[in-house]
Design a protein around this motif. Structure first.
Motif, PDB file in Angstrom:
ATOM      1  N   MET A  69       0.821  -1.209   0.000  1.00  0.00           N
ATOM      2  CA  MET A  69       0.000   0.000   0.000  1.00  0.00           C
ATOM      3  C   MET A  69       0.858   1.263   0.000  1.00  0.00           C
ATOM      4  SD  MET A  69      -2.821  -1.233   2.832  1.00  0.00           S
ATOM      5  CE  MET A  69      -3.707   0.331   2.909  1.00  0.00           C
ATOM      6  N   GLY A  70       2.187   1.109   0.052  1.00  0.00           N
ATOM      7  CA  GLY A  70       3.089   2.253   0.054  1.00  0.00           C
ATOM      8  C   GLY A  70       3.281   2.864   1.431  1.00  0.00           C
ATOM      9  N   ILE A  71       2.928   2.127   2.468  1.00  0.00           N
ATOM     10  CA  ILE A  71       3.069   2.616   3.839  1.00  0.00           C
ATOM     11  C   ILE A  71       4.372   2.057   4.411  1.00  0.00           C
ATOM     12  CG2 ILE A  71       2.077   2.605   6.157  1.00  0.00           C
ATOM     13  CD1 ILE A  71      -0.683   2.380   4.772  1.00  0.00           C
ATOM     14  N   LYS A  72       5.257   2.958   4.802  1.00  0.00           N
ATOM     15  CA  LYS A  72       6.555   2.541   5.332  1.00  0.00           C
ATOM     16  C   LYS A  72       6.434   2.176   6.805  1.00  0.00           C
ATOM     17  CE  LYS A  72       9.295   5.323   2.189  1.00  0.00           C
ATOM     18  NZ  LYS A  72       8.457   6.191   1.414  1.00  0.00           N
ATOM     19  N   LYS A  73       7.286   1.267   7.218  1.00  0.00           N
ATOM     20  CA  LYS A  73       7.319   0.844   8.619  1.00  0.00           C
ATOM     21  C   LYS A  73       7.555   2.032   9.546  1.00  0.00           C
ATOM     22  CE  LYS A  73       9.616  -2.561  11.545  1.00  0.00           C
ATOM     23  NZ  LYS A  73      10.625  -3.620  11.573  1.00  0.00           N
ATOM     24  N   SER A  74       8.271   3.038   9.060  1.00  0.00           N
ATOM     25  CA  SER A  74       8.565   4.221   9.876  1.00  0.00           C
ATOM     26  C   SER A  74       7.306   5.046  10.170  1.00  0.00           C
ATOM     27  CB  SER A  74       9.605   5.097   9.175  1.00  0.00           C
ATOM     28  OG  SER A  74       9.112   5.545   7.921  1.00  0.00           O
ATOM     29  N   GLN A  75       6.214   4.828   9.419  1.00  0.00           N
ATOM     30  CA  GLN A  75       4.969   5.548   9.644  1.00  0.00           C
ATOM     31  C   GLN A  75       4.139   4.941  10.780  1.00  0.00           C
ATOM     32  OE1 GLN A  75       4.249   5.567   5.092  1.00  0.00           O
ATOM     33  NE2 GLN A  75       2.859   7.085   5.940  1.00  0.00           N
ATOM     34  N   LEU A  76       4.520   3.769  11.255  1.00  0.00           N
ATOM     35  CA  LEU A  76       3.782   3.110  12.324  1.00  0.00           C
ATOM     36  C   LEU A  76       4.109   3.743  13.669  1.00  0.00           C
ATOM     37  CD1 LEU A  76       4.280  -0.625  11.282  1.00  0.00           C
ATOM     38  CD2 LEU A  76       2.334   0.859  10.788  1.00  0.00           C
ATOM     39  N   MET A  77       3.104   3.852  14.516  1.00  0.00           N
ATOM     40  CA  MET A  77       3.320   4.333  15.882  1.00  0.00           C
ATOM     41  C   MET A  77       3.803   3.159  16.729  1.00  0.00           C
ATOM     42  SD  MET A  77      -0.078   6.686  16.435  1.00  0.00           S
ATOM     43  CE  MET A  77      -1.195   5.447  15.795  1.00  0.00           C
ATOM     44  N   PRO A  78       4.760   3.376  17.601  1.00  0.00           N
ATOM     45  CA  PRO A  78       5.258   2.282  18.439  1.00  0.00           C
ATOM     46  C   PRO A  78       4.140   1.657  19.281  1.00  0.00           C
ATOM     47  CG  PRO A  78       6.637   4.230  18.672  1.00  0.00           C
ATOM     48  CD  PRO A  78       5.430   4.640  17.875  1.00  0.00           C
ATOM     49  N   ASN A  79       4.264   0.366  19.514  1.00  0.00           N
ATOM     50  CA  ASN A  79       3.290  -0.358  20.323  1.00  0.00           C
ATOM     51  C   ASN A  79       4.029  -1.410  21.139  1.00  0.00           C
ATOM     52  OD1 ASN A  79       0.765  -1.461  21.228  1.00  0.00           O
ATOM     53  ND2 ASN A  79       1.075  -3.109  19.774  1.00  0.00           N
ATOM     54  N   SER A  80       3.754  -1.454  22.424  1.00  0.00           N
ATOM     55  CA  SER A  80       4.418  -2.455  23.271  1.00  0.00           C
ATOM     56  C   SER A  80       3.419  -3.427  23.894  1.00  0.00           C
ATOM     57  CB  SER A  80       5.224  -1.760  24.372  1.00  0.00           C
ATOM     58  OG  SER A  80       4.349  -0.978  25.179  1.00  0.00           O
ATOM     59  N   GLN A  81       2.142  -3.306  23.527  1.00  0.00           N
ATOM     60  CA  GLN A  81       1.111  -4.210  24.055  1.00  0.00           C
ATOM     61  C   GLN A  81       1.197  -5.566  23.361  1.00  0.00           C
ATOM     62  OE1 GLN A  81       0.278  -2.523  26.828  1.00  0.00           O
ATOM     63  NE2 GLN A  81      -1.842  -3.053  26.500  1.00  0.00           N
ATOM     64  N   PRO A  82       1.301  -6.643  24.094  1.00  0.00           N
ATOM     65  CA  PRO A  82       1.367  -7.957  23.449  1.00  0.00           C
ATOM     66  C   PRO A  82      -0.014  -8.425  22.973  1.00  0.00           C
ATOM     67  CG  PRO A  82       1.431  -8.201  25.825  1.00  0.00           C
ATOM     68  CD  PRO A  82       1.448  -6.727  25.539  1.00  0.00           C
ATOM     69  N   PHE A  83      -0.027  -9.242  21.932  1.00  0.00           N
ATOM     70  CA  PHE A  83      -1.237  -9.910  21.453  1.00  0.00           C
ATOM     71  C   PHE A  83      -1.166 -11.359  21.900  1.00  0.00           C
ATOM     72  CE2 PHE A  83      -0.878  -6.494  18.300  1.00  0.00           C
ATOM     73  CZ  PHE A  83      -2.169  -5.992  18.360  1.00  0.00           C
ATOM     74  N   TYR A  84      -2.306 -11.918  22.218  1.00  0.00           N
ATOM     75  CA  TYR A  84      -2.393 -13.321  22.630  1.00  0.00           C
ATOM     76  C   TYR A  84      -3.495 -14.008  21.838  1.00  0.00           C
ATOM     77  CZ  TYR A  84       0.176 -11.835  26.772  1.00  0.00           C
ATOM     78  OH  TYR A  84       1.114 -11.314  27.619  1.00  0.00           O
ATOM     79  N   GLY A  85      -3.396 -15.319  21.714  1.00  0.00           N
ATOM     80  CA  GLY A  85      -4.534 -16.075  21.237  1.00  0.00           C
ATOM     81  C   GLY A  85      -4.399 -16.733  19.891  1.00  0.00           C
ATOM     82  N   PHE A  86      -3.532 -16.253  19.016  1.00  0.00           N
ATOM     83  CA  PHE A  86      -3.440 -16.870  17.703  1.00  0.00           C
ATOM     84  C   PHE A  86      -2.810 -18.256  17.794  1.00  0.00           C
ATOM     85  CE2 PHE A  86      -3.479 -12.309  16.876  1.00  0.00           C
ATOM     86  CZ  PHE A  86      -4.600 -12.249  16.070  1.00  0.00           C
ATOM     87  N   THR A  87      -1.711 -18.359  18.489  1.00  0.00           N
ATOM     88  CA  THR A  87      -1.046 -19.652  18.675  1.00  0.00           C
ATOM     89  C   THR A  87      -0.836 -19.944  20.155  1.00  0.00           C
ATOM     90  OG1 THR A  87       1.126 -18.611  18.498  1.00  0.00           O
ATOM     91  CG2 THR A  87       0.164 -19.492  16.453  1.00  0.00           C
ATOM     92  N   ARG A  88      -1.570 -19.227  20.996  1.00  0.00           N
ATOM     93  CA  ARG A  88      -1.441 -19.297  22.456  1.00  0.00           C
ATOM     94  C   ARG A  88      -0.123 -18.728  22.950  1.00  0.00           C
ATOM     95  NH1 ARG A  88      -5.123 -23.851  24.996  1.00  0.00           N
ATOM     96  NH2 ARG A  88      -6.700 -23.865  23.394  1.00  0.00           N
ATOM     97  N   ASN A  89       0.667 -18.206  22.035  1.00  0.00           N
ATOM     98  CA  ASN A  89       1.884 -17.491  22.400  1.00  0.00           C
ATOM     99  C   ASN A  89       1.579 -16.007  22.307  1.00  0.00           C
ATOM    100  OD1 ASN A  89       3.416 -19.847  22.665  1.00  0.00           O
ATOM    101  ND2 ASN A  89       3.836 -19.888  20.473  1.00  0.00           N
ATOM    102  N   SER A  90       2.437 -15.185  22.862  1.00  0.00           N
ATOM    103  CA  SER A  90       2.246 -13.747  22.732  1.00  0.00           C
ATOM    104  C   SER A  90       3.236 -13.207  21.707  1.00  0.00           C
ATOM    105  CB  SER A  90       2.449 -13.054  24.071  1.00  0.00           C
ATOM    106  OG  SER A  90       3.783 -13.166  24.483  1.00  0.00           O
ATOM    107  N   PHE A  91       2.867 -12.094  21.088  1.00  0.00           N
ATOM    108  CA  PHE A  91       3.792 -11.410  20.202  1.00  0.00           C
ATOM    109  C   PHE A  91       3.517  -9.920  20.259  1.00  0.00           C
ATOM    110  CE2 PHE A  91       0.146 -11.980  17.483  1.00  0.00           C
ATOM    111  CZ  PHE A  91       0.125 -10.864  16.669  1.00  0.00           C
ATOM    112  N   ILE A  92       4.517  -9.141  19.917  1.00  0.00           N
ATOM    113  CA  ILE A  92       4.411  -7.688  19.878  1.00  0.00           C
ATOM    114  C   ILE A  92       4.328  -7.284  18.406  1.00  0.00           C
ATOM    115  CG2 ILE A  92       5.506  -5.493  20.475  1.00  0.00           C
ATOM    116  CD1 ILE A  92       4.752  -7.103  22.939  1.00  0.00           C
TER     117      ILE A  92
END
Length: 105
Positions: A69-92
């Protein structure tokens, strides 16, 4: 002195029903319990095959989709909240971004 109560004020929405025809069922194998897959416009790009799963509370775009889509990784706002549930592991996640979303005509 007079006190009167008003009913709760509700927001008004123009709601068009979502309907499906037999043509929409072409290629669908019944009986099934599949999630809904839709196409929509996100950030002025048509995104196909969006999985709508009412059991999930997150909206995820993979980094390669953002890059297309032409969106650079540098345009993302930092996030430190982990996600859970996809593989029962967490990821950031790589980060957060707000994009305009258009659904329907």
């Amino acid at each position: 002195m007079s006190i009167s109560s008003r009913g709760e004020k509700l927001a008004k929405f123009d709601v068009e029903p979502i309907t499906f025809t037999e043509t929409d069922a072409n290629g669908v194998h019944f009986l099934h319990n599949d999630a809904l897959i839709v196409e929509t416009v996100i950030g002025n790009h048509t995104i196909c095959r969006i999985l709508v799963d009412n059991g999930s509370s997150v909206d995820i775009l993979y980094l390669d989709c953002l890059e297309k889509m032409g969106i650079k990784k540098s345009q993302l706002m930092p996030n430190s909240q982990p996600f859970y549930g996809f593989t029962r592991n967490s990821f950031i996640s790589e980060g957060l971004i707000r994009l305009p979303l258009t659904v329907g005509g």
